[in-house]
Design a protein around this motif. Sequence first.
Motif, PDB file in Angstrom:
ATOM      1  N   LEU A 267       0.835  -1.213   0.000  1.00 24.55           N
ATOM      2  CA  LEU A 267       0.000   0.000   0.000  1.00 24.55           C
ATOM      3  C   LEU A 267       0.865   1.257   0.000  1.00 24.55           C
ATOM      4  N   LEU A 268       1.923   1.271   0.816  1.00 23.52           N
ATOM      5  CA  LEU A 268       2.799   2.447   0.850  1.00 23.52           C
ATOM      6  C   LEU A 268       3.550   2.598  -0.471  1.00 23.52           C
ATOM      7  N   GLY A 269       3.874   1.487  -1.116  1.00 22.15           N
ATOM      8  CA  GLY A 269       4.522   1.572  -2.424  1.00 22.15           C
ATOM      9  C   GLY A 269       3.598   2.178  -3.474  1.00 22.15           C
ATOM     10  N   ARG A 270       2.345   1.811  -3.434  1.00 22.09           N
ATOM     11  CA  ARG A 270       1.377   2.395  -4.371  1.00 22.09           C
ATOM     12  C   ARG A 270       1.190   3.880  -4.095  1.00 22.09           C
ATOM     13  N   LEU A 271       1.260   4.289  -2.816  1.00 19.41           N
ATOM     14  CA  LEU A 271       1.124   5.709  -2.481  1.00 19.41           C
ATOM     15  C   LEU A 271       2.278   6.518  -3.042  1.00 19.41           C
ATOM     16  N   SER A 272       3.492   5.970  -2.997  1.00 16.59           N
ATOM     17  CA  SER A 272       4.653   6.721  -3.488  1.00 16.59           C
ATOM     18  C   SER A 272       4.744   6.717  -5.008  1.00 16.59           C
ATOM     19  N   LEU A 273       4.223   5.681  -5.656  1.00 18.29           N
ATOM     20  CA  LEU A 273       4.329   5.588  -7.115  1.00 18.29           C
ATOM     21  C   LEU A 273       3.189   6.307  -7.830  1.00 18.29           C
ATOM     22  N   ASP A 274       1.967   6.036  -7.422  1.00 15.04           N
ATOM     23  CA  ASP A 274       0.823   6.619  -8.140  1.00 15.04           C
ATOM     24  C   ASP A 274      -0.330   6.799  -7.154  1.00 15.04           C
TER      25      ASP A 274
END
Length: 608
Positions: A204-211
């Motif tokens: 979830l945090l990776g999706r927040l930083s990417l898009d």
Amino acid sequence: MNRTGRGSTRPGVRAPLPSGAYAPSSVHRVSSADNPVVEFEGEDGRRRTFDFAQCPLPGWHPVLAEVLAQRVGPAGGLRTSTSSLAAWNNLRAFLRFLQARIDCPGDPSALTVAHVNAYTAAEIARAGPVYGARRADHVWRLLRLEPAASVIDAGAIGALRLRGAGTPGGGTPGYSDGELALIVDTARRDVMQLRDRLQATETLLGRLSLDPARLTDIERADALRLAEIAAEGVAAPGRGQGFNAHRSRQELAEPLFVTRRDVPAMLVLLVAVTGRNIETVKELPAQHRLLDGRAVEVQLTKRRRGAGRWVQTVTWEIGPPGRELHHPGGVYLLLHRLMACGRELSNGPSSFWAVWRNLRRQVSATVNEIGNPFAAALTAGIDARQWGLDQHRLRGDDGQPLPVSFKRLRTSVEVRRTRALGGHLPSAARSNTAAVLFRNYLQADPVAREWAQEVASDAIAAAEQAALDEHRSALAGPARPTVSGQPSMSLDASHQGGQEGPWSACRDVSSHPATGRACRSSFLDCFQCGNCLIDSSHLPRLLALLIALEQRRQQMTEERWWARYGPAWAAIRSDVLPRFTPAEVARARLAQVPDALLDLVDEPWEHP
């Protein structure tokens, strides 16, 4: 010292030494209140301060402080926080007991044998003979040192040494195969759930930083809140008070960090797959080295191995993909990665353990809530028993609640590894000696005893079958003894060349059936010879020979006994005795016969 750098020492050139005499720092000092104080710093990095202001009888303090400093100092035998605390607590209990007596000895020189006998009797009555003797032994190991030994009566010091008190039972029994599988599978399932929980947050945090535009409003709000907590390592208290606030903070931190509720399952799985004791697991380091992506090298702390032997380097297999949680290296690396976020925020990055603490008070954003729960003490209040009974309600083979004990778990692992290696203790003893492995882990375990009995029974049965096969192969040839129930048959041996033996008769000692020459075989070999004659008159002596053979069996190894006496024993039991009726055998047992004369077939140097 002004010679430094490369080449400052070489053959023929002495190493530079510091000027002046070396004076190690003392662990014994006097406090501002004129009370002796002993400072302890153990091999495990933990420290303690023993202040004699907490003890009665001030006249004892100077002497006891000196001997305690010797025991817990750098050259002493007590180098862990727990062992030093045990000596200190038993010493204080000893002084409290003396203070309560009417004839209280105010200083060490007044101690008598009567005082010590009363103390040891009280400890045995309170803790039992074994642990009472252990408590007295702690005091004895202190008072036997100088200067206490020179001012205390030697008889009083000796009375503290309770010999013959025994030791606790030989180890702790382990779990059955079904119980062990249940415990390990439950712990592995909890660790897998922990992995999925933290990986979901990481995704979830990776999706927040990417898009972030692709996230829903709810997902974006959750991701921002989790990112804030991950950056600070602090879960803001909820609106509620007391238990509600405690639970809400727990729910906030669980998606990001390993919490104390997760630790018991991690400990159980580590002990089960590594085969190490719980102390070593709790002191795992974060530093490690990968070996070709197939194994991981870790330096372990192994306590109670003596000075200079606390560190041991091990290599753990990682395992194939999908089977990492069944191999020690795979479990270590997975848990190391799951606590990586907390380790970056903690004050001890060198420690393997980085666990979020749910503080029961209002905290600010500057308070670090992540740390090693075992830094101060190895117990840390984390109990696997509660994890197994309350959280999972584990049941044993008998249907009763199954408490989880790290000692029993370690015993079970040692038993399975010993069994897998065929019972060869030197190969199975990985972190202990073979003697310690047997005494502390295998001796009291019912699974190990049952398996050892099966192995011994199979070995004896195989040896017996080999002797029987050898006897039957001998009978298949022309050499076959003649057995008859008529007592007059041995008279046939009176013809030329015949002779009576200790347990049978021989037709012709001058012509052996196999060689045609004079017989030079042992009397035990007569049972495999065609010249052998056995009748009912020999039966009492044969029964006496069987008894002597069984007695000799208790005095030597099974392998040697079967090689030396097995063929004769098998011949008598399977080929001679069945030729007689039960009544004849029973009547022969009642007959009075002399010694079985088994020494006739053994040279003096062959006696067991």
